[in-house]
Design an enzyme around this catalytic site. Structure first.
Site, PDB file in Angstrom:
ATOM      1  N   GLY A   5       0.912  -1.238  -0.140  1.00  0.00           N
ATOM      2  CA  GLY A   5      -0.077   0.193  -0.025  1.00  0.00           C
ATOM      3  C   GLY A   5       0.689   1.261   0.009  1.00  0.00           C
ATOM      4  N   TYR A   6       0.248   2.545   0.159  1.00  0.00           N
ATOM      5  CA  TYR A   6       0.854   3.966   0.175  1.00  0.00           C
ATOM      6  C   TYR A   6       1.254   3.904  -1.344  1.00  0.00           C
ATOM      7  CZ  TYR A   6       1.718   8.172   2.349  1.00  0.00           C
ATOM      8  OH  TYR A   6       1.536   9.471   2.535  1.00  0.00           O
ATOM      9  N   LEU A   7       0.392   3.785  -2.033  1.00  0.00           N
ATOM     10  CA  LEU A   7       0.725   3.881  -3.630  1.00  0.00           C
ATOM     11  C   LEU A   7       1.387   4.935  -4.013  1.00  0.00           C
ATOM     12  CD1 LEU A   7      -2.658   2.083  -4.879  1.00  0.00           C
ATOM     13  CD2 LEU A   7      -0.532   0.841  -3.792  1.00  0.00           C
ATOM     14  N   GLY A  20       5.583   3.797  -9.057  1.00  0.00           N
ATOM     15  CA  GLY A  20       6.028   2.361  -9.176  1.00  0.00           C
ATOM     16  C   GLY A  20       4.886   1.232  -9.226  1.00  0.00           C
ATOM     17  N   HIS A  21       4.099   1.468  -8.202  1.00  0.00           N
ATOM     18  CA  HIS A  21       2.880   0.539  -8.073  1.00  0.00           C
ATOM     19  C   HIS A  21       2.143   0.486  -9.415  1.00  0.00           C
ATOM     20  CE1 HIS A  21       3.666   1.218  -3.620  1.00  0.00           C
ATOM     21  NE2 HIS A  21       4.009  -0.173  -3.706  1.00  0.00           N
ATOM     22  N   SER A  48       9.232   5.357  -3.815  1.00  0.00           N
ATOM     23  CA  SER A  48       9.210   4.076  -2.717  1.00  0.00           C
ATOM     24  C   SER A  48       8.248   5.000  -1.776  1.00  0.00           C
ATOM     25  CB  SER A  48      10.578   4.036  -2.009  1.00  0.00           C
ATOM     26  OG  SER A  48      10.431   3.494  -0.884  1.00  0.00           O
TER      27      SER A  48
END
Ligand code: AMP
Length: 284
Positions: free
Chosen positions: A28-30, A33-34, A182
């Site tokens: 989570g905490y997108l 990159g996600h 990140s």
């Protein structure tokens, strides 16, 4: 978009999802990159699913499990906007019952680099990823190249345990100054954030030497240290030029190699990596 909290709910939704399914596992905490993993999964599969689970098992006692950034409503909105079909958001108790006692350990490959710096970390990663693969049963799993050792460890687990899925690596997404996106970057103070750009500069310095024909691994490590050393906010944990597959430190580069590093800036630990000499588009 379906939001699934229990394993029976996942199983039922999975039964209804005909065709290929690509999975994007996350804590989570997108960030961008996600979202690149989601785009890759969407493009190649009939269904794109994601998971959000901050896995306590992969954090050491003195690590940042409690302070790891979390924002589930924002994550769900971003996944929905990106066209994710279902998100599995388990509670800790769903993944780890009180008498949970089975772990997955990939030997040797996990002794080095992140494994050496974070004892028990990969055992937590492989155990949770094995469980997520068993629960969701995706055709393909999308993993970022930034977490280079994690990618190799999971690929080895999938091969060794004959898990019927294909690992698809996705290129690292970077900020304009080169810092790899990140979830932990938000914790950097402005002056720390500025200093963090040397991580990618160090990898690039090694890459430039490599491209110019340098094959002495010590010379490449020295080139990385030379970029990192003048930055007073940085505490270098390791700088590595390793065999791309075994992750053993090299003397001379003769085949595909991995340049990687881990540093601390204040309370934040950051890692990054670049591959040399391999075919970056391959799904090796
Ligand atoms: P995390 O939420 O940090 O566990 O990461 C979930 C997935 O996103 C992992 O496969 C990571 O390798 C991947 N990932 C993290 N940062 C990036 C990035 N900057 N670019 C591409 N993939 C990333």
């Amino acid at each position: 978009m379906q939001i699934l909290h229990t394993i029976p709910a996942v199983r039922a939704a999975r039964q209804d999802a005909q065709g290929s399914l690509g999975l994007v596992p996350t804590m989570g905490y997108l960030h961008a990159g996600h979202m690149a993993l989601v785009r890759a999964a969407r493009a190649a599969n009939d269904h794109c699913w994601a998971t959000v689970f901050v896995n306590s098992l992969q954090f050491g006692q003195n690590e940042d499990f409690n302070t790891y950034p979390r924002d589930l409503p924002r994550d769900l909105a971003l996944f929905e906007e990106a066209g994710v079909d279902a998100v599995f958001v388990p509670e800790a108790e769903t993944m780890y019952t009180a008498d949970f006692s089975t772990y997955v350990d990939v030997a040797e490959l996990t002794d080095r680099l992140e494994g050496a710096a974070r004892p028990g970390h990969f055992r937590g990663v492989t155990t949770v990823v094995c469980k997520l693969l068993n629960i969701v049963q995706p055709h393909r799993v999308y993993l970022g190249r930034k977490d280079a050792q994690q990618l190799r460890v999971i690929r080895r687990m999938v091969r060794d345990l004959n898990i019927p899925t294909t690992i698809v690596p996705v290129e690292t997404v970077r900020e304009p100054d080169g810092l790899a996106c990140s979830s932990r970057n938000v914790r950097l103070e402005p002056h720390e954030r500025q200093a963090a750009s040397v991580l990618y500069q160090a990898l690039q310095a090694a890459q430039q030497r490599y491209t110019a024909g340098e094959r002495n691994a010590d010379t490449l490590r020295a080139a990385m240290h030379a970029i990192l050393a003048p930055e007073p906010l940085l505490n270098v944990e390791y700088v590595s030029i390793a065999d791309d597959e075994s992750l053993e430190e090299l003397t001379t580069i003769e085949g595909p190699a991995l340049a990687s590093l881990a540093v601390r800036i204040g309370a934040t630990r950051l890692i990054d990596a670049l591959e040399f000499g391999g075919d970056c588009t391959s799904t090796r």
